[in-house]
Design a protein around this motif. Sequence first.
Motif, PDB file in Angstrom:
ATOM      1  N   GLY A  98       5.340   4.368   8.748  1.00 55.62           N
ATOM      2  CA  GLY A  98       4.410   4.056   9.820  1.00 55.62           C
ATOM      3  C   GLY A  98       3.337   5.095  10.072  1.00 55.62           C
ATOM      4  N   ARG A  99       3.308   6.171   9.301  1.00 55.64           N
ATOM      5  CA  ARG A  99       2.358   7.249   9.571  1.00 55.64           C
ATOM      6  C   ARG A  99       1.035   7.085   8.830  1.00 55.64           C
ATOM      7  NH1 ARG A  99       2.789  10.858  13.511  1.00 55.64           N
ATOM      8  NH2 ARG A  99       1.964  12.421  12.138  1.00 55.64           N
ATOM      9  N   ALA A 100       1.073   6.849   7.521  1.00 57.26           N
ATOM     10  CA  ALA A 100      -0.173   6.874   6.761  1.00 57.26           C
ATOM     11  C   ALA A 100      -0.395   5.624   5.904  1.00 57.26           C
ATOM     12  CB  ALA A 100      -0.204   8.113   5.860  1.00 57.26           C
ATOM     13  N   PHE A 101       0.606   4.800   5.775  1.00 55.17           N
ATOM     14  CA  PHE A 101       0.538   3.613   4.925  1.00 55.17           C
ATOM     15  C   PHE A 101       0.067   4.001   3.532  1.00 55.17           C
ATOM     16  CE2 PHE A 101       0.508   1.974   9.240  1.00 55.17           C
ATOM     17  CZ  PHE A 101       1.591   1.120   9.166  1.00 55.17           C
ATOM     18  N   GLY A 102      -1.064   3.504   3.051  1.00 52.19           N
ATOM     19  CA  GLY A 102      -1.472   3.771   1.675  1.00 52.19           C
ATOM     20  C   GLY A 102      -2.296   5.023   1.470  1.00 52.19           C
ATOM     21  N   ILE A 103      -2.764   5.633   2.533  1.00 48.22           N
ATOM     22  CA  ILE A 103      -3.661   6.783   2.426  1.00 48.22           C
ATOM     23  C   ILE A 103      -2.867   8.074   2.279  1.00 48.22           C
ATOM     24  CG2 ILE A 103      -5.373   8.144   3.687  1.00 48.22           C
ATOM     25  CD1 ILE A 103      -6.271   5.545   5.023  1.00 48.22           C
ATOM     26  N   ALA A 104      -3.373   8.973   1.433  1.00 48.35           N
ATOM     27  CA  ALA A 104      -2.757  10.295   1.322  1.00 48.35           C
ATOM     28  C   ALA A 104      -3.817  11.315   0.948  1.00 48.35           C
ATOM     29  CB  ALA A 104      -1.636  10.293   0.290  1.00 48.35           C
ATOM     30  N   ASN A 105      -3.568  12.558   1.337  1.00 51.07           N
ATOM     31  CA  ASN A 105      -4.451  13.676   1.031  1.00 51.07           C
ATOM     32  C   ASN A 105      -3.628  14.698   0.246  1.00 51.07           C
ATOM     33  OD1 ASN A 105      -5.592  16.421   1.470  1.00 51.07           O
ATOM     34  ND2 ASN A 105      -7.096  15.306   2.684  1.00 51.07           N
ATOM     35  N   PHE A 106      -4.202  15.183  -0.853  1.00 57.17           N
ATOM     36  CA  PHE A 106      -3.492  16.137  -1.683  1.00 57.17           C
ATOM     37  C   PHE A 106      -4.436  17.198  -2.216  1.00 57.17           C
ATOM     38  CE2 PHE A 106      -5.475  13.622  -4.907  1.00 57.17           C
ATOM     39  CZ  PHE A 106      -5.587  14.441  -6.019  1.00 57.17           C
ATOM     40  N   LEU A 148       0.827  -1.210   0.000  1.00 55.08           N
ATOM     41  CA  LEU A 148       0.000   0.000   0.000  1.00 55.08           C
ATOM     42  C   LEU A 148       0.861   1.259   0.000  1.00 55.08           C
ATOM     43  CD1 LEU A 148      -2.861  -1.036   2.449  1.00 55.08           C
ATOM     44  CD2 LEU A 148      -2.927  -0.925  -0.053  1.00 55.08           C
ATOM     45  N   VAL A 149       1.963   1.240   0.724  1.00 56.05           N
ATOM     46  CA  VAL A 149       2.891   2.381   0.713  1.00 56.05           C
ATOM     47  C   VAL A 149       3.479   2.545  -0.686  1.00 56.05           C
ATOM     48  CG1 VAL A 149       5.084   3.265   1.611  1.00 56.05           C
ATOM     49  CG2 VAL A 149       3.405   2.267   3.178  1.00 56.05           C
ATOM     50  N   ALA A 150       3.860   1.439  -1.315  1.00 57.11           N
ATOM     51  CA  ALA A 150       4.423   1.509  -2.674  1.00 57.11           C
ATOM     52  C   ALA A 150       3.401   2.074  -3.657  1.00 57.11           C
ATOM     53  CB  ALA A 150       4.894   0.126  -3.122  1.00 57.11           C
ATOM     54  N   LEU A 151       2.150   1.671  -3.529  1.00 56.11           N
ATOM     55  CA  LEU A 151       1.097   2.215  -4.401  1.00 56.11           C
ATOM     56  C   LEU A 151       0.926   3.712  -4.167  1.00 56.11           C
ATOM     57  CD1 LEU A 151      -1.614  -0.596  -4.204  1.00 56.11           C
ATOM     58  CD2 LEU A 151      -0.169  -0.019  -6.181  1.00 56.11           C
ATOM     59  N   ARG A 152       0.904   4.118  -2.914  1.00 52.09           N
ATOM     60  CA  ARG A 152       0.770   5.540  -2.589  1.00 52.09           C
ATOM     61  C   ARG A 152       1.928   6.329  -3.187  1.00 52.09           C
ATOM     62  NH1 ARG A 152       2.183   6.965   3.258  1.00 52.09           N
ATOM     63  NH2 ARG A 152       4.213   6.916   2.278  1.00 52.09           N
ATOM     64  N   GLU A 153       3.125   5.840  -2.991  1.00 54.16           N
ATOM     65  CA  GLU A 153       4.299   6.541  -3.501  1.00 54.16           C
ATOM     66  C   GLU A 153       4.291   6.632  -5.026  1.00 54.16           C
ATOM     67  OE1 GLU A 153       6.681   8.259  -1.740  1.00 54.16           O
ATOM     68  OE2 GLU A 153       5.182   7.922  -0.181  1.00 54.16           O
ATOM     69  N   HIS A 165      -0.625  16.726   1.676  1.00 50.74           N
ATOM     70  CA  HIS A 165      -0.967  17.069   3.057  1.00 50.74           C
ATOM     71  C   HIS A 165      -0.743  15.906   4.021  1.00 50.74           C
ATOM     72  CE1 HIS A 165      -2.721  20.730   1.541  1.00 50.74           C
ATOM     73  NE2 HIS A 165      -3.605  20.075   0.837  1.00 50.74           N
ATOM     74  N   THR A 166      -0.088  14.864   3.573  1.00 49.38           N
ATOM     75  CA  THR A 166       0.089  13.647   4.368  1.00 49.38           C
ATOM     76  C   THR A 166       1.570  13.405   4.614  1.00 49.38           C
ATOM     77  OG1 THR A 166      -1.894  12.682   3.373  1.00 49.38           O
ATOM     78  CG2 THR A 166      -0.373  11.149   4.427  1.00 49.38           C
ATOM     79  N   SER A 167       1.902  13.032   5.822  1.00 51.54           N
ATOM     80  CA  SER A 167       3.288  12.677   6.136  1.00 51.54           C
ATOM     81  C   SER A 167       3.683  11.409   5.391  1.00 51.54           C
ATOM     82  CB  SER A 167       3.454  12.454   7.641  1.00 51.54           C
ATOM     83  OG  SER A 167       4.744  11.955   7.908  1.00 51.54           O
ATOM     84  N   ARG A 168       4.900  11.407   4.866  1.00 50.28           N
ATOM     85  CA  ARG A 168       5.432  10.215   4.201  1.00 50.28           C
ATOM     86  C   ARG A 168       6.385   9.447   5.114  1.00 50.28           C
ATOM     87  NH1 ARG A 168       6.942  12.578  -1.633  1.00 50.28           N
ATOM     88  NH2 ARG A 168       6.999  10.417  -2.323  1.00 50.28           N
TER      89      ARG A 168
END
Length: 103
Positions: free
Chosen positions: A32-40, A4-9, A26-29
């Motif tokens: 251990g902080r957000a895994f696959g979720i991100a806000n932009f 999930l982190v790889a997909l997010r990245e 707007h999400t910490s990379r």
Amino acid sequence: AARLVALRERWIRQLQDALPDRFKLHTSRKPGRAFGIANFAIDGIESPRLAQYLLKRHHIITASIRHPDCTGIRVSPGIFTTPEELDRFADIVTRVARAGLPE
């Protein structure tokens, strides 16, 4: 979690490369902080309108987040989300950022 982190990245890098001055994450990379979720957000594009466009025109489900500290679009890939689906997402967002949202 690593997948999930790889997909997010993957989609973050694509949008950062395509829109270096307009893409705002707007999400910490940090691990251990957000895994696959991100806000932009994309400067110059209303996040609620972009989220609605992604859903109605492209069947891409995101969440429009309205918060005083962080207004943007949350992307939450699932375990069955493919890299190609995220490439498509990043391509659509890039095209909208460059051409604007259709009326």
